[in-house]
Design an enzyme around this catalytic site. Sequence first.
Site, PDB file in Angstrom:
ATOM      1  N   TYR A 134      94.167  87.578   0.915  1.00  0.00           N
ATOM      2  CA  TYR A 134      95.321  87.832   1.687  1.00  0.00           C
ATOM      3  C   TYR A 134      95.104  88.568   2.010  1.00  0.00           C
ATOM      4  O   TYR A 134      95.977  88.509   2.486  1.00  0.00           O
ATOM      5  CB  TYR A 134      94.989  88.975  -0.130  1.00  0.00           C
ATOM      6  CG  TYR A 134      96.786  89.127  -0.446  1.00  0.00           C
ATOM      7  CD1 TYR A 134      97.243  89.600  -0.706  1.00  0.00           C
ATOM      8  CD2 TYR A 134      96.614  91.220   0.389  1.00  0.00           C
ATOM      9  CE1 TYR A 134      98.808  89.885  -0.189  1.00  0.00           C
ATOM     10  CE2 TYR A 134      97.433  91.746   0.569  1.00  0.00           C
ATOM     11  CZ  TYR A 134      99.022  91.354   0.616  1.00  0.00           C
ATOM     12  OH  TYR A 134      99.833  92.694   0.237  1.00  0.00           O
ATOM     13  N   SER A 155     100.947  93.754   5.584  1.00  0.00           N
ATOM     14  CA  SER A 155     100.352  94.231   4.059  1.00  0.00           C
ATOM     15  C   SER A 155     100.038  95.244   5.291  1.00  0.00           C
ATOM     16  O   SER A 155      98.886  95.492   6.090  1.00  0.00           O
ATOM     17  CB  SER A 155      99.786  93.943   3.302  1.00  0.00           C
ATOM     18  OG  SER A 155      98.968  94.320   2.186  1.00  0.00           O
TER      19      SER A 155
END
Length: 248
Positions: free
Chosen positions: A153, A140
């Site tokens: 995350y 990400s």
Amino acid sequence: MMGRTILYTGAAGGLGLETTLLLIEGGATVIAVDNDPAKVARLTEAAAGRGPGTLIVSTADLSDLAGFRATLDALIAQHGGFDVVINNAAIYPSKPFEDFSVEEHQLVQRINVDAGIVAVQAALPGMRAKGFGRIINISSITISGGWANLSPYVASKGALVGLTRAWAREFGPAGVTVNAIAPGAFPTDAEKIHPDPEGYNQMVLDAQSVKRRGVAADIAHAIAFFAADEAGFITGQTLHVNGGWVMA
């Protein structure tokens, strides 16, 4: 891609569906792991009549690592192993760091990272035996900094980059490549956590060099590239697909 068997977690999601269809159109058998009934239904409908590849859906619970491994072993026995593993499934709870319990951190790690480890452990013996394998970890843009309230995350996506490099070094002699893709900000369900969607959209466009929002096909083609036979001399890399927001 013709004739390859691909294990793809999170395959029915916002970015996964487009990739799954592209791989099926390339002739692959895609084993799509996703337990969201509505998304699975959309994927199944979209894949109907596509070819020459095949869609196989598994609704395994990635938080149950032992159950997931049992499911994978059964799939391997039925389909002869996986040529490509795409670790994409993820959860992304959002709140201040101090409000997360250790158990919540561990759940994110279990689904976003540990399930990927289980998938690779299951697939690797078959890849070694064939002398061919492709492992693709979906990281990400958040690992580059700039996002608050997503610490579990971000930690999980950073772990995937570290595993990409470690696995690439270790598995390369067996003909197995390992790469990561770090998507930028794409208009998916993940953006719904933002309280000001219009403001967020403008912030993304201002930050990017390419002045359009990313689309699922941008990720699909990057994944297909890493999965291809022709990408066999590329390993241990993280490809940033973000319209020039972060340049690494």
